[in-house]
Design a protein around this motif. Structure first.
Motif, short mmCIF file in Angstrom:
data_model
loop_
_atom_site.label_atom_id
_atom_site.label_comp_id
_atom_site.label_asym_id
_atom_site.label_seq_id
_atom_site.Cartn_x
_atom_site.Cartn_y
_atom_site.Cartn_z
N PHE A 128 0.97 -1.27 -0.05
CA PHE A 128 -0.08 0.02 -0.13
C PHE A 128 0.85 1.46 -0.22
N ALA A 129 1.89 1.17 0.63
CA ALA A 129 2.79 2.26 0.69
C ALA A 129 3.41 2.81 -0.71
N ALA A 130 3.76 1.74 -1.46
CA ALA A 130 4.30 1.80 -2.79
C ALA A 130 3.06 2.10 -3.72
N PHE A 131 1.72 1.98 -3.41
CA PHE A 131 0.76 2.83 -4.16
C PHE A 131 0.63 4.37 -4.16
N ASP A 132 0.73 4.43 -2.42
CA ASP A 132 0.81 5.91 -2.22
C ASP A 132 1.75 6.70 -2.66
N ASP A 133 2.96 6.22 -2.91
CA ASP A 133 4.15 6.83 -3.35
C ASP A 133 3.94 7.33 -4.99
N GLN A 134 3.28 6.55 -5.46
CA GLN A 134 3.02 6.67 -7.30
C GLN A 134 2.47 7.98 -7.49
N ALA A 135 2.86 8.60 -8.37
CA ALA A 135 2.17 10.04 -8.97
C ALA A 135 0.99 9.61 -9.59
N PRO A 136 -0.13 10.68 -9.64
CA PRO A 136 -1.14 10.26 -10.34
C PRO A 136 -0.92 10.24 -11.74
N SER A 137 -1.68 9.24 -12.50
CA SER A 137 -1.21 9.17 -14.06
C SER A 137 -2.10 10.20 -14.96
N ILE A 138 -3.01 10.77 -14.23
CA ILE A 138 -3.83 11.84 -15.16
C ILE A 138 -3.05 13.12 -14.94
N GLU A 139 -2.65 13.74 -16.00
CA GLU A 139 -1.97 14.97 -15.82
C GLU A 139 -3.14 16.02 -16.07
N PRO A 140 -3.00 17.20 -15.18
CA PRO A 140 -3.95 18.05 -15.41
C PRO A 140 -3.83 19.00 -16.71
N HIS A 141 -4.84 19.33 -17.40
CA HIS A 141 -4.90 20.11 -18.41
C HIS A 141 -5.37 21.65 -18.00
N ASP A 142 -4.69 22.74 -18.90
CA ASP A 142 -5.30 23.97 -18.89
C ASP A 142 -6.48 24.17 -19.38
N LEU A 143 -7.11 25.25 -19.05
CA LEU A 143 -8.78 25.46 -19.48
C LEU A 143 -8.62 25.43 -21.03
N LYS A 144 -7.78 25.83 -21.71
CA LYS A 144 -8.21 25.96 -23.10
C LYS A 144 -8.08 24.43 -23.69
N THR A 145 -7.29 23.77 -23.39
CA THR A 145 -6.85 22.26 -23.83
C THR A 145 -8.15 21.68 -23.53
N ALA A 146 -8.74 21.71 -22.22
CA ALA A 146 -9.87 21.10 -21.85
C ALA A 146 -11.13 21.33 -22.66
N LEU A 147 -11.39 22.65 -22.79
CA LEU A 147 -12.46 22.92 -23.84
C LEU A 147 -12.39 22.55 -25.01
N ALA A 148 -11.15 22.67 -25.63
CA ALA A 148 -10.86 22.20 -27.00
C ALA A 148 -11.19 20.71 -27.10
N ALA A 149 -10.89 19.89 -26.06
CA ALA A 149 -10.84 18.48 -25.97
C ALA A 149 -12.43 18.22 -26.03
N LEU A 150 -13.17 18.71 -25.38
CA LEU A 150 -14.65 18.61 -25.33
C LEU A 150 -15.41 18.86 -26.62
N LEU A 151 -14.81 20.17 -27.10
CA LEU A 151 -15.42 20.51 -28.38
C LEU A 151 -14.94 19.18 -29.43
N ILE A 152 -13.83 18.86 -29.71
CA ILE A 152 -13.40 17.75 -30.57
C ILE A 152 -14.08 16.64 -30.27
N GLU A 153 -14.49 16.18 -29.09
CA GLU A 153 -15.15 15.18 -28.83
C GLU A 153 -16.37 15.05 -29.40
N VAL A 154 -17.21 16.32 -29.10
CA VAL A 154 -18.46 16.56 -29.84
C VAL A 154 -18.27 16.45 -31.32
N MET A 155 -17.48 16.95 -31.96
CA MET A 155 -17.29 16.77 -33.51
C MET A 155 -16.91 15.50 -33.93
N ARG A 156 -16.21 14.67 -33.19
CA ARG A 156 -16.02 13.09 -33.40
C ARG A 156 -17.00 12.53 -33.29
#
Length: 148
Positions: free
Chosen positions: A9-37
């Motif tokens: 369990f300690a080894a799991f706690d030491d791991q960094a989260p695998s999801i990197e945060p996105h900036d607002l522009k990238t987040a909105l663009a990604a959602l727009l692209i998802e609708v387009m696709r």
């Protein structure tokens, strides 16, 4: 035995989260692209609407829009859900701004002249993640049709 479990369990706690945060522009663009696709047809009018929307709302040049959409599409391809994108929007946007984002998604979906059921499904799912009420979801849809 308990020591080994604690170490595991300690080894799991030491791991960094695998999801990197996105900036607002990238987040909105990604959602727009998802609708387009969503409807699996790449329409020139939808692509144009995406470009115009990103240029207008973020004051970007053509090359910046191209770079942003490339990065957003790449992030979207590796994403397992929309949460990482909606989280950024929820943290940085007011309720009114989130409703406006839903209207932008509707405008993009309407750009090709029709709403595919998959596009509506994606927008509905995103609206839920952005805590947009059903009343505001419908109002944004109606507003988008009037802008057409």
């Amino acid at each position: 035995m308990f020591k080994q479990i604690k170490q595991l369990f300690a080894a799991f706690d030491d791991q960094a989260p695998s999801i990197e945060p996105h900036d607002l522009k990238t987040a909105l663009a990604a959602l727009l692209i998802e609708v387009m696709r969503a409807d699996t047809k790449l329409d020139h009018n939808e692509q144009h609407t995406l470009t115009v929307t990103l240029k207008k709302y973020f004051n970007l040049t053509d090359s910046e829009v191209e770079e942003l959409t490339t990065n957003a599409a790449s992030s979207l391809d590796s994403a397992i859900d929309y949460f990482q994108f909606s989280k950024q929007i929820n943290e940085h946007c007011s309720a009114a701004e989130r409703i406006e984002i839903i209207e932008l998604l509707w405008r993009l979906a309407y750009a090709d002249g029709e709403i595919d059921p998959q596009e509506e499904y994606v927008i509905r799912k995103i609206a839920g993640l952005l805590y947009v009420t059903h009343v505001d979801f419908i109002a944004a849809k109606i507003a988008a049709t009037k802008q057409k």
